[in-house]
Scaffold this active site. Structure first.
Site, mmCIF file in Angstrom:
data_model
loop_
_atom_site.group_PDB
_atom_site.id
_atom_site.type_symbol
_atom_site.label_atom_id
_atom_site.label_comp_id
_atom_site.label_asym_id
_atom_site.label_seq_id
_atom_site.Cartn_x
_atom_site.Cartn_y
_atom_site.Cartn_z
ATOM 1 N N GLU A 1 0.836 -1.216 0.000
ATOM 2 C CA GLU A 1 0.000 0.000 0.000
ATOM 3 C C GLU A 1 0.865 1.258 0.000
ATOM 4 O O GLU A 1 0.616 2.193 -0.756
ATOM 5 C CB GLU A 1 -0.922 -0.019 1.224
ATOM 6 N N HIS A 2 1.882 1.286 0.851
ATOM 7 C CA HIS A 2 2.776 2.447 0.912
ATOM 8 C C HIS A 2 3.467 2.673 -0.429
ATOM 9 O O HIS A 2 3.550 3.797 -0.915
ATOM 10 C CB HIS A 2 3.834 2.223 1.998
#
Length: 432
Positions: free
Chosen positions: A70-71
């Site tokens: 996600e990051h």
């Protein structure tokens, strides 16, 4: 496109499944200036053991990879995606839970441009060994910060008691040691398996025209090529159906001014991913409102005695492959608090709190909160995108709440609250 009008909510939901499998839901809201969109994959921190797309054998990836992925999705070869959203006046973010990863934006204008940005950046991964190495330090600091958070430690303490085998016991971000093992190849492997459109849904709510918005989304997706859709095979440890693997009690010390206590209850039965599952979760919520809500005699009695204070509350997690309840609060005497909670749970189905009159009152309160929540675009989108109950959604909750009976509540109390399924975790002030 399917159109369904919910008279009791005065809401009209437009849904469609595109040729590539992406599920789209659109909710126009007259009178709202803002538009909120959330793009979600049915992939979270617990999905660490699976068969990669196009392969035959199970593989295990490092803990924390869903959150790490996600990051990294915001970091592209030509810059940061946050800057692109900013140029179009949008606020963007993302989050990872046990079972899903969501990417979102809110904006008052340039909706088409922001939707395009959302779809394009999530569907165009870019990872390199250099950028992955850089992210490890950032996420490592985040993990260490949560390790020092007493409330975070309390939550995962009880989860680890209830689920000593299941990956839900592991922090969503993983550990410093586990993320150190993540490679760019690992990220691509997870991405290609779980970020296929057929495993994702897009929800857009607010100041939109449904037909026009669907045309934008469809046109965007038609320009892209994806591998053929395939069922995702995941594997989870076998849990003891009698609760015998639950750790009944643990205590740790931390530098806190007051102690903390949490009582957890593990659901020993699997919750179906259909309408019955949503009915079950809703009934459980009503049960705990009856037993421990701030209008209950139990709550008022414990509050007057000083056993609980305003920090006391409960949360219920009903997800695919696991579900549990946790009741917690700050206290000078953690043992007294957990004993008081367990005493109530021991006779839950026969509790004097469970009456037809009180249930009607609690149902009215629940309906009031639900209807008020429909003024929040974020609530609607996040709840709809995160639930996995087949065709049943939060738009069915009014009818579901109205139809739940006292018999239903008592049956759920008997099936869910079992002595063998209860565990306790305490945090006590560290001396010296």
């Amino acid at each position: 496109m399917q159109v369904k009008h919910y008279k009791n909510l005065d809401e009209t939901l437009y849904t469609d499944t595109l040729a590539n499998g992406l599920k789209v839901a659109l909710l126009p809201k007259a009178g709202f200036h803002k538009t909120y969109a959330v793009f979600t994959t049915n992939y979270g921190s617990i999905d660490s053991k699976f068969v990669p797309l196009g392969q035959q054998e199970l593989t295990t990836v490092p803990d924390g990879i869903a959150h790490f992925l996600e990051h990294k999705m915001f970091d592209k070869k030509d810059g940061d995606v946050f800057e692109v959203f900013g140029r179009y006046g949008a606020s963007s973010n993302a989050f990872t839970s046990f079972t899903r990863t969501s990417y979102l934006f809110s904006a008052t204008n340039h909706v088409q441009e922001n939707l395009t940005t959302l779809l394009d950046f999530v569907q165009d991964p870019y990872f390199t060994p250099k950028t992955v190495a850089k992210e490890k330090g950032i996420i490592g600091q985040e993990i260490e910060m949560y390790d020092d958070d007493p409330n975070w430690r309390l939550f995962f303490g009880i989860v680890q008691n209830l689920y000593p085998k299941h990956p839900v016991r592991i922090d969503i971000a993983g550990t410093v040691e586990s993320i150190a093992k993540i490679t760019a190849d690992d990220l691509y492997l997870a991405y290609q398996t779980f970020y296929h459109p057929s495993n994702m849904n897009l929800f857009v709510v607010g100041n939109i025209d449904a037909n026009e918005t669907l045309k934008w989304i469809t046109a965007n997706q038609e320009t892209k090529t994806f591998a053929p859709a395939a069922p995702i095979q995941r594997q989870f440890p076998t849990e003891a159906v009698d609760g015998s693997d639950i750790i009944p009690y643990r205590v740790i010390e931390m530098p806190v001014n007051r102690g903390k206590s949490v009582v957890g209850i593990k659901g020993l039965d699997q919750v179906k991913q259909d309408r019955s599952g949503l009915v079950y979760r809703t009934t459980l919520n009503l049960l705990f409102d009856l037993l421990f809500g701030d209008s209950s005699a139990n709550y008022l009695r414990l509050y007057d005695k000083g056993v609980i204070d305003d920090t006391f509350g409960y949360e219920l997690n009903v997800e695919r492959t696991f579900h549990f309840a946790a009741l917690s609060g700050d206290t000078d005497n953690p043992q007294e608090l957990s004993d008081a909670i367990i005493a109530i749970l021991d006779h839950a189905a026969a509790s004097p709190e469970l009456t037809a009159d009180r249930l009607e009152l609690v149902k009215k309160e629940a309906l009031g909160r639900l209807l008020q929540s429909f003024n929040s675009l974020e609530f609607i989108a996040n709840e709809y995108s995160g639930d996995h109950f087949g065709d049943a959604t939060l738009f069915d909750l009014v009818q579901i709440i109205e139809q739940i009976t006292l018999t239903d509540v008592k049956q759920v109390a008997e099936s869910f609250i079992r002595q063998a399924a209860i565990s306790v975790f305490h945090i006590e002030p560290k001396e010296g």
